[in-house]
Scaffold this active site. Structure first.
Site, mmCIF file in Angstrom:
data_model
loop_
_atom_site.group_PDB
_atom_site.id
_atom_site.type_symbol
_atom_site.label_atom_id
_atom_site.label_comp_id
_atom_site.label_asym_id
_atom_site.label_seq_id
_atom_site.Cartn_x
_atom_site.Cartn_y
_atom_site.Cartn_z
ATOM 1 N N SER A 55 0.854 -1.188 0.000
ATOM 2 C CA SER A 55 0.000 0.000 0.000
ATOM 3 C C SER A 55 0.886 1.233 0.000
ATOM 4 O O SER A 55 2.081 1.154 0.347
ATOM 5 C CB SER A 55 -0.876 0.003 1.264
ATOM 6 O OG SER A 55 -1.489 1.258 1.492
ATOM 7 N N TYR A 94 -2.502 -1.218 10.084
ATOM 8 C CA TYR A 94 -2.459 -1.426 8.632
ATOM 9 C C TYR A 94 -1.101 -1.018 8.070
ATOM 10 O O TYR A 94 -0.466 -1.774 7.324
ATOM 11 C CB TYR A 94 -3.578 -0.612 7.988
ATOM 12 C CG TYR A 94 -3.682 -0.751 6.492
ATOM 13 C CD1 TYR A 94 -4.360 -1.828 5.929
ATOM 14 C CD2 TYR A 94 -3.139 0.203 5.640
ATOM 15 C CE1 TYR A 94 -4.486 -1.952 4.552
ATOM 16 C CE2 TYR A 94 -3.252 0.085 4.265
ATOM 17 C CZ TYR A 94 -3.930 -0.998 3.729
ATOM 18 O OH TYR A 94 -4.038 -1.115 2.363
#
Length: 281
Positions: A159, A172
């Protein structure tokens, strides 16, 4: 490119996790359009502690139909990347049905509810690491014995927050940062086998991970039923380019490039597809 035998990954087999919808489905379609056969797995269940609904059996069936429409073969199975043996069994069945693996796309992942790091529940932290990091390791672990002797390409989906980090998403961002460490380690271990390993770092991608009621309401609590347009101004600040949300196919095009022989000497690279988010001051 239906039936095209001269595609950029013609004759190759791609193993993709989280393939029932979103980016995973788009990766399967894009690789199939360019000649690859697909082994696709997904948990097809809701996940405890994740606020948005999981993929379904119907979603995976739709992926099957869309890949078959390109003229390529697809094998699908339900498997949880957290469960090594069920994932291994799914891959073994897929290889028996489709053939040895040339391309791995470790795509399965979840997002979490934004919260200060000190307020993240331990169970939420553990689930995030189990799926977004350990699940990636499991994916590679079960695929490697079935990769061809002629090399291959492994693509780990991280990401933009796997490079730049971000407040209120520590679990995350931590898991996605760790994926880069795994990628670099694997690139060094597997280069002598001509297996290339890279990571890809999407920005805000229009998939159910962000296009869901919980996420929209978290960002716009002032609205009863916020839309993606309503949250565009909030999430758009991450991107340098004036586009708050990117289509999934843009990521799939990058996956295709890394999977193809065009990237034959690219390994150990972290490739952002993020409208400049990582580079933004």
């Amino acid at each position: 490119m239906t039936g095209n035998k001269l595609g950029r990954v013609a004759g190759k087999v791609a193993f993709i996790t989280g393939a029932a919808r979103g980016q995973g489905r788009e990766h399967a379609i894009r690789l199939a359009e360019e000649g690859a056969d697909i082994i696709a797995v997904d948990i097809c269940e809701d996940i405890d502690g994740v606020a948005y609904p999981g993929a379904t059996d119907a979603d995976l069936a739709d992926t099957t139909a869309l890949v078959e429409k390109t003229g390529r073969r697809i094998f699908t199975a339900k498997a949880d990347v957290r469960e090594l043996e069920s994932l291994r069994a799914a891959v073994e069945q897929g290889v028996e049905a489709i053939g040895a693996i040339d391309i791995v796309v470790a795509n399965a992942g979840i997002s979490g509810s934004p919260a200060p790091a000190a307020q993240i529940e331990e169970s939420a932290w553990q689930t995030m690491v189990d799926i977004n990091l350990t699940g990636v390791w499991h994916t590679v672990k079960v695929a490697l014995p079935h990769m061809t002797n002629g090399g291959g390409s492994i693509i780990l989906v991280s990401s933009m927050l796997g490079i730049r980090g971000g407040g209120y998403m520590a679990h995350y961002a931590s898991a996605k940062h760790a994926v880069v460490g795994l990628m670099n380690s694997l690139a060094n271990e597997l280069a002598y086998q001509w297996i290339r390993v890279n990571s890809i770092h999407p920005g805000n991608i229009l998939t159910p991970m962000i296009d869901n009621d919980q996420f929209r309401r978290t960002l716009r609590p002032d609205l009863d039923e916020p839309t993606m347009d309503d949250i565009a101004g909030v999430i758009g600040h991450f991107h340098m380019m004036p586009k708050p949300v990117i289509e999934a196919r843009a990521v799939s095009n990058a996956v295709l490039f890394l999977a193809s022989d065009e990237a034959q000497y690219i390994t150990g690279a972290a490739l952002p597809v993020d409208a400049g988010a990582v580079a933004k001051f």
